[in-house]
Motif scaffolding. Structure first.
Motif, mmCIF file in Angstrom:
data_model
loop_
_atom_site.group_PDB
_atom_site.id
_atom_site.type_symbol
_atom_site.label_atom_id
_atom_site.label_comp_id
_atom_site.label_asym_id
_atom_site.label_seq_id
_atom_site.Cartn_x
_atom_site.Cartn_y
_atom_site.Cartn_z
ATOM 1 N N HIS A 9 0.832 -1.193 0.000
ATOM 2 C CA HIS A 9 0.000 0.000 0.000
ATOM 3 C C HIS A 9 0.866 1.242 0.000
ATOM 4 O O HIS A 9 1.903 1.270 0.651
ATOM 5 C CB HIS A 9 -0.914 0.000 1.232
ATOM 6 C CG HIS A 9 -1.955 -1.062 1.194
ATOM 7 N ND1 HIS A 9 -1.660 -2.374 1.484
ATOM 8 C CD2 HIS A 9 -3.255 -1.025 0.862
ATOM 9 C CE1 HIS A 9 -2.760 -3.100 1.342
ATOM 10 N NE2 HIS A 9 -3.737 -2.302 0.970
ATOM 11 N N ILE A 22 -5.080 6.453 -0.454
ATOM 12 C CA ILE A 22 -4.278 5.256 -0.219
ATOM 13 C C ILE A 22 -4.616 4.268 -1.319
ATOM 14 O O ILE A 22 -5.788 4.044 -1.628
ATOM 15 C CB ILE A 22 -4.554 4.662 1.167
ATOM 16 C CG1 ILE A 22 -4.129 5.664 2.242
ATOM 17 C CG2 ILE A 22 -3.822 3.331 1.345
ATOM 18 C CD1 ILE A 22 -4.435 5.224 3.643
ATOM 19 N N TYR A 23 -3.575 3.688 -1.895
ATOM 20 C CA TYR A 23 -3.727 2.776 -3.024
ATOM 21 C C TYR A 23 -3.070 1.437 -2.710
ATOM 22 O O TYR A 23 -2.027 1.394 -2.064
ATOM 23 C CB TYR A 23 -3.076 3.359 -4.283
ATOM 24 C CG TYR A 23 -3.796 4.565 -4.832
ATOM 25 C CD1 TYR A 23 -4.677 4.438 -5.900
ATOM 26 C CD2 TYR A 23 -3.593 5.830 -4.296
ATOM 27 C CE1 TYR A 23 -5.334 5.538 -6.418
ATOM 28 C CE2 TYR A 23 -4.249 6.941 -4.802
ATOM 29 C CZ TYR A 23 -5.119 6.791 -5.864
ATOM 30 O OH TYR A 23 -5.769 7.882 -6.371
ATOM 31 N N ARG A 24 -3.685 0.360 -3.199
ATOM 32 C CA ARG A 24 -3.100 -0.988 -3.115
ATOM 33 C C ARG A 24 -2.480 -1.315 -4.464
ATOM 34 O O ARG A 24 -3.095 -1.082 -5.513
ATOM 35 C CB ARG A 24 -4.190 -2.006 -2.791
ATOM 36 C CG ARG A 24 -3.681 -3.443 -2.756
ATOM 37 C CD ARG A 24 -4.774 -4.421 -2.374
ATOM 38 N NE ARG A 24 -5.208 -4.141 -1.023
ATOM 39 C CZ ARG A 24 -6.494 -4.084 -0.642
ATOM 40 N NH1 ARG A 24 -7.458 -4.276 -1.512
ATOM 41 N NH2 ARG A 24 -6.802 -3.835 0.604
ATOM 42 N N ASN A 66 -2.602 -0.803 5.466
ATOM 43 C CA ASN A 66 -3.804 -1.277 4.813
ATOM 44 C C ASN A 66 -5.015 -0.738 5.580
ATOM 45 O O ASN A 66 -5.141 -0.970 6.770
ATOM 46 C CB ASN A 66 -3.808 -2.810 4.829
ATOM 47 C CG ASN A 66 -5.005 -3.411 4.163
ATOM 48 O OD1 ASN A 66 -5.947 -2.724 3.772
ATOM 49 N ND2 ASN A 66 -4.992 -4.721 4.033
#
Length: 93
Positions: A9, A22-24, A66
């Motif tokens: 993340h 926030i990006y995965r 996360n």
């Protein structure tokens, strides 16, 4: 190629090349595919928004936790539900 792996993340700030949040990491290669999973302050979102960013730019983003890592609402409410169910079954109806 990015050193980030799928399921890592990253946090993208207001000045980033994609909307803040926030990006995965969901894919790597010549570009890194990122799925938006949280707001900039860490709240979980379900947008389905996938963006592709050059690997060199992704390496500049800070790592993030996360947003799913905390307890779910269902897990928090489960003890209360158990008490309600126990009382309900003991009442004569």
């Amino acid at each position: 190629m990015s050193t980030l792996q799928p399921y890592d993340h990253v946090r993208v700030g207001e000045d980033g090349p994609v909307p803040a949040g926030i990006y995965r990491v969901v894919g790597t290669g010549e570009e890194t595919a990122l799925l938006r999973v949280g707001t900039i302050d860490g709240r979980r979102v379900t947008t389905g928004e996938v963006v592709h960013v050059e690997c060199a730019k992704v390496e500049q983003f800070e790592t993030a936790e996360n947003p799913d890592s905390g307890p779910s609402l269902g897990a928090v409410l489960a003890p209360f539900k158990a008490v309600v169910e126990a009382v309900r079954y003991r009442l004569p109806f």
